[in-house]
Design an enzyme around this catalytic site. Structure first.
Site, PDB file in Angstrom:
ATOM      1  N   ARG A   7       0.863  -1.178   0.000  1.00 30.12           N
ATOM      2  CA  ARG A   7       0.000   0.000   0.000  1.00 30.12           C
ATOM      3  C   ARG A   7       0.904   1.234   0.000  1.00 30.12           C
ATOM      4  NH1 ARG A   7      -2.285  -3.422   4.056  1.00 30.12           N
ATOM      5  NH2 ARG A   7      -4.400  -4.122   3.546  1.00 30.12           N
ATOM      6  N   LYS A  51      -2.427  -2.209   7.797  1.00 22.22           N
ATOM      7  CA  LYS A  51      -3.628  -1.676   8.444  1.00 22.22           C
ATOM      8  C   LYS A  51      -3.788  -2.298   9.829  1.00 22.22           C
ATOM      9  CE  LYS A  51      -6.522  -0.383   4.507  1.00 22.22           C
ATOM     10  NZ  LYS A  51      -7.810  -0.610   3.813  1.00 22.22           N
ATOM     11  N   HIS A  88      -1.901   2.724  -6.105  1.00 22.83           N
ATOM     12  CA  HIS A  88      -2.861   1.640  -5.915  1.00 22.83           C
ATOM     13  C   HIS A  88      -2.968   0.775  -7.162  1.00 22.83           C
ATOM     14  CE1 HIS A  88      -5.930  -0.415  -3.700  1.00 22.83           C
ATOM     15  NE2 HIS A  88      -6.825  -0.236  -4.644  1.00 22.83           N
ATOM     16  N   ARG A 140      -0.229  -1.779  -6.960  1.00 27.70           N
ATOM     17  CA  ARG A 140      -0.586  -2.846  -6.002  1.00 27.70           C
ATOM     18  C   ARG A 140      -1.602  -3.797  -6.627  1.00 27.70           C
ATOM     19  NH1 ARG A 140      -1.330  -4.425  -0.474  1.00 27.70           N
ATOM     20  NH2 ARG A 140      -3.511  -4.563   0.171  1.00 27.70           N
ATOM     21  N   HIS A 166      -4.358  -8.828   3.527  1.00 22.91           N
ATOM     22  CA  HIS A 166      -5.809  -8.749   3.689  1.00 22.91           C
ATOM     23  C   HIS A 166      -6.251  -9.633   4.852  1.00 22.91           C
ATOM     24  CE1 HIS A 166      -6.593  -7.475  -0.747  1.00 22.91           C
ATOM     25  NE2 HIS A 166      -6.351  -6.444   0.036  1.00 22.91           N
ATOM     26  N   TYR A 200     -10.728  -7.862  -4.861  1.00 22.30           N
ATOM     27  CA  TYR A 200      -9.620  -7.011  -5.281  1.00 22.30           C
ATOM     28  C   TYR A 200      -9.020  -7.470  -6.587  1.00 22.30           C
ATOM     29  CZ  TYR A 200      -5.632  -3.928  -4.298  1.00 22.30           C
ATOM     30  OH  TYR A 200      -4.696  -2.932  -4.327  1.00 22.30           O
TER      31      TYR A 200
END
Length: 301
Positions: A150, A174, A242, A245, A268, A277
């Site tokens: 990211r 995250k 993005h 990615r 994820h 995705y």
């Protein structure tokens, strides 16, 4: 009862937003627009007082708004404005409960960026210059595409994050979850080129990628530089972090077919996120399942 039975509480609510909540003119105007639309729909249905509103009538507002062509995002905004207004009504003692609680709108479809194909990626990465900032940018591109990072993960890398001997990078994703991902031989080679040049800019801290002023490079700067290199390298698609990615995930999945491994690489939490995705369809998943799962293999008759 007159239409003012609906409008008067709305006016009082808008005053509350402006004076007590101190919301911006733009935000208050948005609330007013949505609530006016709701009132118009209620009046058409014979509702003249907010006390007549129940969950069935709220659902009817949502349904009629959708039939009128309101997009999911706008529909969610309308329901949110109504829910906030009714919460305020409850707090004022005008309503016993909020009839919009628990009412949902159709989910907004996720628009995923188109990935770059392998040839486009190769064209983008053919930056071979001795200018230190060009070397830095090539290294960032190689690391981002090589590890599927990211943007926030890329700019958050420190000198100790990358182990060039093992070819791994430690990433803080995250929710402050840490993961290790392989970098790839080419990314490691470019990191070895960039690290001595990094010292030319008198780094302020341990940031792996820094600006020409010596401070940690900003996300906005990375976005700008990537877009500029896309134009300079003749890539027809707009290049942004993005998209790189997404390209990493797609290319890895196309080559390996291993959804679980790609999930781990991307960081994820849920496999369903990876499936969306990488824009997999059910038919592809079924084919992978039939080829790999022991229970799917049929014995010869």
């Amino acid at each position: 009862m007159s239409a003012d039975e609906l409008a008067a509480p709305v006016r009082a609510f808008l005053t509350y937003l402006r004076v007590e909540r101190r919301l911006s003119h733009y935000t208050t105007e948005s609330y007013e627009r949505q609530l006016n639309a709701v009132m118009a729909l209620l009046e058409q249905s014979g509702v003249s007082d907010w006390r007549q509103l129940d969950a069935t009538r709220v659902r009817a507002v949502v349904t009629r708004s959708k039939r009128a062509g309101l997009e999911p995002a706008s529909l969610a905004q309308r329901l949110s404005a109504l829910r906030s207004f009714l919460d305020w009504q409850v707090s004022q003692g005008a309503l016993p409960a909020n009839p919009a609680k628990g009412i949902t709108t159709p989910k907004n479809p996720r628009h995923l960026p188109k990935n770059l194909d392998v040839d486009e990626v190769n064209r983008l990465l053919e930056i071979d210059m001795n200018d230190p900032l060009a070397v830095r940018d090539r290294t960032m591109l190689e690391v981002m595409y090589g590890a599927g990072l990211r943007l926030s993960e890329l700019v958050g890398l420190d000198l100790g994050s990358a182990d060039l001997d093992t070819g791994e990078v430690r990433v803080l994703g995250k929710g402050s979850k840490e993961r290790k991902v392989p970098l790839g031989r080419t990314a490691v080679e470019w990191l070895r080129r960039w690290l001595p040049m990094r010292e030319l800019y008198e780094p302020e801290d341990a940031a792996l990628f820094i600006s020409s002023k010596g401070s940690r490079i900003s996300m906005r700067n990375v976005q700008k530089r990537f877009a500029e290199w896309g134009v300079r390298q003749g890539v027809t698609s707009h290049v942004h972090p993005h998209r790189l990615r997404h390209s990493f995930a797609t290319h890895m999945l196309e080559s390996s077919g291993d959804l679980r491994a790609v999930q781990e690489l991307l960081g994820h939490a849920n496999l369903s996120t990876t499936q969306i995705y990488t824009h997999l369809d059910f038919q592809h998943l079924a084919t992978v399942y039939d080829a790999a799962h022991p229970r799917a293999k049929r014995g010869k008759s």
